[in-house]
Design a protein around this motif. Structure first.
Motif, mmCIF file in Angstrom:
data_model
loop_
_atom_site.group_PDB
_atom_site.id
_atom_site.type_symbol
_atom_site.label_atom_id
_atom_site.label_comp_id
_atom_site.label_asym_id
_atom_site.label_seq_id
_atom_site.Cartn_x
_atom_site.Cartn_y
_atom_site.Cartn_z
ATOM 1 N N SER A 17 8.195 -2.793 2.114
ATOM 2 C CA SER A 17 9.587 -2.733 1.681
ATOM 3 C C SER A 17 10.508 -2.545 2.880
ATOM 4 O O SER A 17 10.127 -1.929 3.877
ATOM 5 C CB SER A 17 9.769 -1.556 0.719
ATOM 6 N N ASP A 18 11.725 -3.059 2.757
ATOM 7 C CA ASP A 18 12.754 -2.825 3.777
ATOM 8 C C ASP A 18 13.512 -1.523 3.518
ATOM 9 O O ASP A 18 14.326 -1.114 4.331
ATOM 10 C CB ASP A 18 13.751 -3.994 3.798
ATOM 11 N N ASP A 19 13.229 -0.875 2.375
ATOM 12 C CA ASP A 19 13.896 0.369 2.013
ATOM 13 C C ASP A 19 13.252 1.526 2.776
ATOM 14 O O ASP A 19 12.087 1.865 2.518
ATOM 15 C CB ASP A 19 13.773 0.592 0.504
ATOM 16 N N PRO A 20 13.970 2.146 3.692
ATOM 17 C CA PRO A 20 13.376 3.221 4.491
ATOM 18 C C PRO A 20 13.036 4.472 3.671
ATOM 19 O O PRO A 20 12.255 5.315 4.123
ATOM 20 C CB PRO A 20 14.452 3.539 5.532
ATOM 21 N N ASP A 21 13.582 4.577 2.452
ATOM 22 C CA ASP A 21 13.302 5.739 1.605
ATOM 23 C C ASP A 21 12.156 5.497 0.624
ATOM 24 O O ASP A 21 11.791 6.403 -0.128
ATOM 25 C CB ASP A 21 14.561 6.133 0.826
ATOM 26 N N ARG A 22 11.604 4.294 0.630
ATOM 27 C CA ARG A 22 10.515 3.956 -0.294
ATOM 28 C C ARG A 22 9.213 4.579 0.208
ATOM 29 O O ARG A 22 8.776 4.311 1.325
ATOM 30 C CB ARG A 22 10.372 2.446 -0.390
ATOM 31 N N GLY A 39 7.750 -3.363 -4.711
ATOM 32 C CA GLY A 39 7.181 -3.659 -6.014
ATOM 33 C C GLY A 39 7.997 -3.045 -7.122
ATOM 34 O O GLY A 39 8.862 -2.210 -6.879
ATOM 35 N N HIS A 40 7.703 -3.459 -8.355
ATOM 36 C CA HIS A 40 8.437 -2.990 -9.522
ATOM 37 C C HIS A 40 8.092 -1.533 -9.842
ATOM 38 O O HIS A 40 8.968 -0.735 -10.139
ATOM 39 C CB HIS A 40 8.118 -3.890 -10.719
ATOM 40 N N ALA A 45 -1.089 -0.693 -4.371
ATOM 41 C CA ALA A 45 -1.972 -1.863 -4.396
ATOM 42 C C ALA A 45 -3.401 -1.502 -4.787
ATOM 43 O O ALA A 45 -4.086 -2.294 -5.446
ATOM 44 C CB ALA A 45 -1.955 -2.557 -3.036
ATOM 45 N N ILE A 46 -3.873 -0.325 -4.397
ATOM 46 C CA ILE A 46 -5.246 0.058 -4.742
ATOM 47 C C ILE A 46 -5.351 0.312 -6.244
ATOM 48 O O ILE A 46 -6.247 -0.222 -6.910
ATOM 49 C CB ILE A 46 -5.710 1.292 -3.946
ATOM 50 N N ALA A 47 -4.454 1.112 -6.789
ATOM 51 C CA ALA A 47 -4.491 1.394 -8.230
ATOM 52 C C ALA A 47 -4.335 0.117 -9.041
ATOM 53 O O ALA A 47 -4.979 -0.045 -10.082
ATOM 54 C CB ALA A 47 -3.414 2.412 -8.599
ATOM 55 N N HIS A 48 -3.514 -0.815 -8.576
ATOM 56 C CA HIS A 48 -3.319 -2.072 -9.303
ATOM 57 C C HIS A 48 -4.591 -2.906 -9.308
ATOM 58 O O HIS A 48 -4.968 -3.485 -10.338
ATOM 59 C CB HIS A 48 -2.171 -2.876 -8.689
ATOM 60 N N ALA A 49 -5.280 -2.999 -8.170
ATOM 61 C CA ALA A 49 -6.519 -3.778 -8.102
ATOM 62 C C ALA A 49 -7.599 -3.147 -8.981
ATOM 63 O O ALA A 49 -8.348 -3.856 -9.662
ATOM 64 C CB ALA A 49 -6.988 -3.890 -6.650
ATOM 65 N N GLN A 65 -0.367 -8.577 -18.013
ATOM 66 C CA GLN A 65 -0.269 -8.682 -19.465
ATOM 67 C C GLN A 65 0.009 -7.320 -20.095
ATOM 68 O O GLN A 65 0.733 -7.227 -21.078
ATOM 69 C CB GLN A 65 -1.563 -9.259 -20.041
ATOM 70 N N HIS A 66 -0.575 -6.286 -19.533
ATOM 71 C CA HIS A 66 -0.423 -4.935 -20.081
ATOM 72 C C HIS A 66 0.836 -4.234 -19.575
ATOM 73 O O HIS A 66 1.449 -3.466 -20.311
ATOM 74 C CB HIS A 66 -1.650 -4.087 -19.734
ATOM 75 N N PHE A 67 1.170 -4.487 -18.313
ATOM 76 C CA PHE A 67 2.284 -3.788 -17.666
ATOM 77 C C PHE A 67 3.132 -4.791 -16.877
ATOM 78 O O PHE A 67 3.119 -4.791 -15.652
ATOM 79 C CB PHE A 67 1.750 -2.688 -16.728
ATOM 80 N N PRO A 68 3.897 -5.638 -17.572
ATOM 81 C CA PRO A 68 4.648 -6.690 -16.885
ATOM 82 C C PRO A 68 5.737 -6.142 -15.966
ATOM 83 O O PRO A 68 6.393 -5.141 -16.278
ATOM 84 C CB PRO A 68 5.254 -7.504 -18.036
ATOM 85 N N ASP A 69 5.900 -6.821 -14.830
ATOM 86 C CA ASP A 69 6.924 -6.383 -13.875
ATOM 87 C C ASP A 69 8.333 -6.748 -14.327
ATOM 88 O O ASP A 69 9.301 -6.496 -13.625
ATOM 89 C CB ASP A 69 6.634 -6.906 -12.469
#
Length: 161
Positions: A17-22, A39-40, A45-49, A65-69
């Motif tokens: 992200s370009d957001d320095p507070d993210r 990301g939304h 990324a690990i939890a998503h995979a 399908q379960h958690f659409p962005d």
């Protein structure tokens, strides 16, 4: 008793992200002082995979399908909470997670100092052992240029018949 097992594969990739507070969140662990992922949700990324691998193993589709962005209620969501919800769906479908193994491709931060914490958080959410390995892209491609982080996961689920 006969045992039925299935295997699922998961993959996720997020750019930085370009957001320095993210904040950077990997495997439910916050890495303070590191650049966060875009990301939304929290872009873990690990939890998503892991979520994708478990859903796939149980024949329940994928994380999108379960958690659409596109769902505004999921903006900034804690991905470990989403993983717990997916595990509940896997169990409701009659499957029990056996284990999950992950390979995270990143140049930074180093996972080794926090690996035990990441594995513990993920294993707690899944209710089964989760192992995590960090690999470098050795300077190749977008990941090697430190443009993002990717994760591959494979999950085993089983049920007695």
């Amino acid at each position: 008793m006969s045992l039925t097992v299935r295997v699922g594969q998961g993959f996720d990739l997020h750019p930085f992200s370009d957001d320095p507070d993210r904040p950077l969140v990997l495997g439910g662990v916050r890495f303070d002082g590191e650049r966060g992922l875009a990301g939304h949700s929290d872009a873990d990324a690990i939890a998503h995979a892991v979520t994708d691998a478990l859903l796939g193993a149980a024949g329940l589709g994928d994380i999108g399908q379960h958690f659409p962005d596109t769902d505004p209620e999921l903006a900034g969501a804690d991905s470990l909470d989403l993983l717990r919800r997916a595990v509940a769906d896997v169990r409701a479908a009659g499957w029990e997670p056996g284990n999950v193994d992950c390979t995270v491709v990143l140049e930074a931060p180093k996972l080794a100092p926090r690996r035990d914490e990441v594995e513990l958080r993920l294993s707690d959410a899944v209710g089964a052992p989760v192992t995590v390995k960090g690999k470098r892209a050795e300077g190749l491609g977008a990941l090697g240029r430190r443009e993002g982080i990717a994760c591959f996961a494979v999950a085993l689920v089983a049920r007695g018949a």
